[in-house]
Scaffold this motif. Structure first.
Motif, PDB file in Angstrom:
ATOM      1  N   SER A 176      69.028   5.919  51.800  1.00 14.00           N
ATOM      2  CA  SER A 176      68.364   7.049  52.470  1.00 14.00           C
ATOM      3  C   SER A 176      67.447   7.808  51.513  1.00 14.00           C
ATOM      4  O   SER A 176      66.442   8.385  51.938  1.00 14.00           O
ATOM      5  N   GLN A 177      67.768   7.809  50.223  1.00  8.03           N
ATOM      6  CA  GLN A 177      66.942   8.520  49.259  1.00  8.03           C
ATOM      7  C   GLN A 177      65.603   7.818  49.012  1.00  8.03           C
ATOM      8  O   GLN A 177      64.673   8.432  48.496  1.00  8.03           O
ATOM      9  N   PHE A 178      65.523   6.554  49.369  1.00  8.94           N
ATOM     10  CA  PHE A 178      64.305   5.777  49.119  1.00  8.94           C
ATOM     11  C   PHE A 178      63.451   5.592  50.376  1.00  8.94           C
ATOM     12  O   PHE A 178      62.491   4.825  50.349  1.00  8.94           O
ATOM     13  N   MET A 179      63.782   6.276  51.449  1.00 11.25           N
ATOM     14  CA  MET A 179      63.068   6.042  52.705  1.00 11.25           C
ATOM     15  C   MET A 179      61.614   6.510  52.656  1.00 11.25           C
ATOM     16  O   MET A 179      60.742   5.881  53.256  1.00 11.25           O
ATOM     17  N   ALA A 180      61.330   7.591  51.953  1.00 12.96           N
ATOM     18  CA  ALA A 180      59.928   8.037  51.850  1.00 12.96           C
ATOM     19  C   ALA A 180      59.105   6.978  51.120  1.00 12.96           C
ATOM     20  O   ALA A 180      57.994   6.621  51.549  1.00 12.96           O
ATOM     21  N   HIS A 181      59.638   6.470  50.021  1.00 15.71           N
ATOM     22  CA  HIS A 181      58.994   5.365  49.285  1.00 15.71           C
ATOM     23  C   HIS A 181      58.781   4.173  50.209  1.00 15.71           C
ATOM     24  O   HIS A 181      57.687   3.581  50.244  1.00 15.71           O
ATOM     25  N   ALA A 182      59.809   3.816  50.961  1.00 16.11           N
ATOM     26  CA  ALA A 182      59.744   2.633  51.818  1.00 16.11           C
ATOM     27  C   ALA A 182      58.735   2.814  52.954  1.00 16.11           C
ATOM     28  O   ALA A 182      57.979   1.884  53.276  1.00 16.11           O
ATOM     29  N   ARG A 183      58.700   4.008  53.562  1.00 15.42           N
ATOM     30  CA  ARG A 183      57.768   4.246  54.671  1.00 15.42           C
ATOM     31  C   ARG A 183      56.316   4.144  54.210  1.00 15.42           C
ATOM     32  O   ARG A 183      55.469   3.542  54.884  1.00 15.42           O
ATOM     33  N   LEU A 184      56.016   4.732  53.063  1.00 14.23           N
ATOM     34  CA  LEU A 184      54.648   4.683  52.545  1.00 14.23           C
ATOM     35  C   LEU A 184      54.246   3.256  52.183  1.00 14.23           C
ATOM     36  O   LEU A 184      53.117   2.833  52.439  1.00 14.23           O
ATOM     37  N   ARG A 185      55.165   2.510  51.596  1.00 14.90           N
ATOM     38  CA  ARG A 185      54.869   1.118  51.214  1.00 14.90           C
ATOM     39  C   ARG A 185      54.676   0.261  52.468  1.00 14.90           C
ATOM     40  O   ARG A 185      53.774  -0.581  52.518  1.00 14.90           O
ATOM     41  N   ALA A 186      55.518   0.473  53.464  1.00 12.86           N
ATOM     42  CA  ALA A 186      55.386  -0.272  54.718  1.00 12.86           C
ATOM     43  C   ALA A 186      54.076   0.070  55.420  1.00 12.86           C
ATOM     44  O   ALA A 186      53.431  -0.794  56.017  1.00 12.86           O
ATOM     45  N   GLN A 187      53.674   1.327  55.332  1.00 11.30           N
ATOM     46  CA  GLN A 187      52.394   1.742  55.927  1.00 11.30           C
ATOM     47  C   GLN A 187      51.232   1.036  55.241  1.00 11.30           C
ATOM     48  O   GLN A 187      50.281   0.584  55.900  1.00 11.30           O
ATOM     49  N   ALA A 188      51.294   0.923  53.928  1.00 10.49           N
ATOM     50  CA  ALA A 188      50.251   0.207  53.176  1.00 10.49           C
ATOM     51  C   ALA A 188      50.213  -1.266  53.598  1.00 10.49           C
ATOM     52  O   ALA A 188      49.131  -1.850  53.771  1.00 10.49           O
ATOM     53  N   MET A 189      51.376  -1.874  53.771  1.00  4.16           N
ATOM     54  CA  MET A 189      51.440  -3.270  54.229  1.00  4.16           C
ATOM     55  C   MET A 189      50.829  -3.414  55.618  1.00  4.16           C
ATOM     56  O   MET A 189      50.117  -4.386  55.896  1.00  4.16           O
ATOM     57  N   HIS A 190      51.119  -2.449  56.481  1.00  2.90           N
ATOM     58  CA  HIS A 190      50.603  -2.500  57.857  1.00  2.90           C
ATOM     59  C   HIS A 190      49.076  -2.479  57.866  1.00  2.90           C
ATOM     60  O   HIS A 190      48.439  -3.252  58.602  1.00  2.90           O
ATOM     61  N   ILE A 191      48.484  -1.622  57.045  1.00  4.59           N
ATOM     62  CA  ILE A 191      47.021  -1.558  56.963  1.00  4.59           C
ATOM     63  C   ILE A 191      46.461  -2.903  56.513  1.00  4.59           C
ATOM     64  O   ILE A 191      45.517  -3.431  57.102  1.00  4.59           O
ATOM     65  N   ARG A 192      47.050  -3.477  55.471  1.00  3.48           N
ATOM     66  CA  ARG A 192      46.575  -4.764  54.961  1.00  3.48           C
ATOM     67  C   ARG A 192      46.685  -5.846  56.022  1.00  3.48           C
ATOM     68  O   ARG A 192      45.751  -6.624  56.232  1.00  3.48           O
ATOM     69  N   ASP A 193      47.800  -5.864  56.736  1.00  2.00           N
ATOM     70  CA  ASP A 193      48.026  -6.899  57.753  1.00  2.00           C
ATOM     71  C   ASP A 193      47.050  -6.776  58.920  1.00  2.00           C
ATOM     72  O   ASP A 193      46.465  -7.769  59.365  1.00  2.00           O
ATOM     73  N   ILE A 194      46.879  -5.550  59.426  1.00  2.20           N
ATOM     74  CA  ILE A 194      45.993  -5.327  60.571  1.00  2.20           C
ATOM     75  C   ILE A 194      44.548  -5.643  60.212  1.00  2.20           C
ATOM     76  O   ILE A 194      43.823  -6.312  60.975  1.00  2.20           O
TER      77      ILE A 194
END
Length: 226
Positions: A176-194
């Motif tokens: 749970s402490q790493f969720m902000a890190h994970a959300r931002l990284r996943a968002q970056a992946m989403h941009i690259r994928d789209i």
């Protein structure tokens, strides 16, 4: 006219120096790779890690294994304080895992990357002054790779959860402490994928990805240094 020949000992003197140099180099490499060291893997610069993370994404998707290999080695030195030659051994393990996975088509294929990830995380654990479950870390790493590859078959939030669980397994802190890190990284992946699907990733897209990764690793650094 008499031709003079050099004494044998003069001829072989440079060869002895070369051989001595080779032996010393081999000793340095072996010592660098195998000598026990203990580092604080919580101590790193988020800015440098984010920069290298962005560059490695580009190398991976452009299929530039040699460039990726060198970037990984640099990351091992910057994030985990690996000795010079050991950083290249770890880079090989990580790059091999990445490209074995990249060429896979199903979970059975993807699992072939796991032994390289276990070796990779094993080297990190050997250098860390804190122990962690190497196999668990490797499996969580592979799992988020699979979720990202098969994102159409997974629920929203699965990628973020898997990313946070990978960090949890290495740093022994709640996911749970790493969720902000994970959300931002996943968002970056989403941009690259789209963008990759819709015409390609532009330089401005990469700048946005870099910005998100910078924020992601900044959050990560603050969590592990608490």
């Amino acid at each position: 006219m008499k031709t003079e020949t050099l004494p044998v000992r003069v001829i072989f003197r440079p060869i002895r120096f070369v051989l001595a140099g080779i032996v010393l180099l081999l000793l340095w490499i072996l010592t660098d790779i195998y000598i026990p060291i203990q580092n604080n893997i919580r101590n790193f610069e988020a800015t440098e890690v984010a920069r290298l993370d962005t560059e490695m994404w580009r190398s991976y998707y452009d299929r530039k294994p040699v460039v990726l290999f060198n970037q990984l080695a640099e990351l091992m030195r910057k994030q985990f304080h690996a000795p010079f030659f050991r950083s290249y051994l770890m880079a090989y393990q990580a790059a091999k895992a990445a490209f074995v996975f990249k060429d896979g088509e199903n979970r059975s294929d993807y699992e072939k990357a796991l032994p390289y990830l276990v070796d990779f995380y094993g080297n990190i654990e050997l250098m860390s002054n804190e122990s962690f479950n190497v196999t668990a870390a490797a499996r969580h790493e592979l799992e988020w790779w699979i979720i990202h590859r098969q994102r159409a078959n997974n629920q929203p939030g699965d990628l973020e959860t898997a990313l946070a669980q990978t960090a949890e397994s290495i740093y022994n802190q709640p996911a749970s402490q790493f969720m902000a890190h994970a959300r931002l990284r996943a968002q970056a992946m989403h941009i690259r994928d789209i963008k990759a699907v819709n015409g390609g990733v532009t330089e401005s897209d990469w700048q946005e990805i870099s910005r998100l990764l910078m924020q992601s690793w900044d959050s990560f650094e603050k969590v592990v240094k608490r």
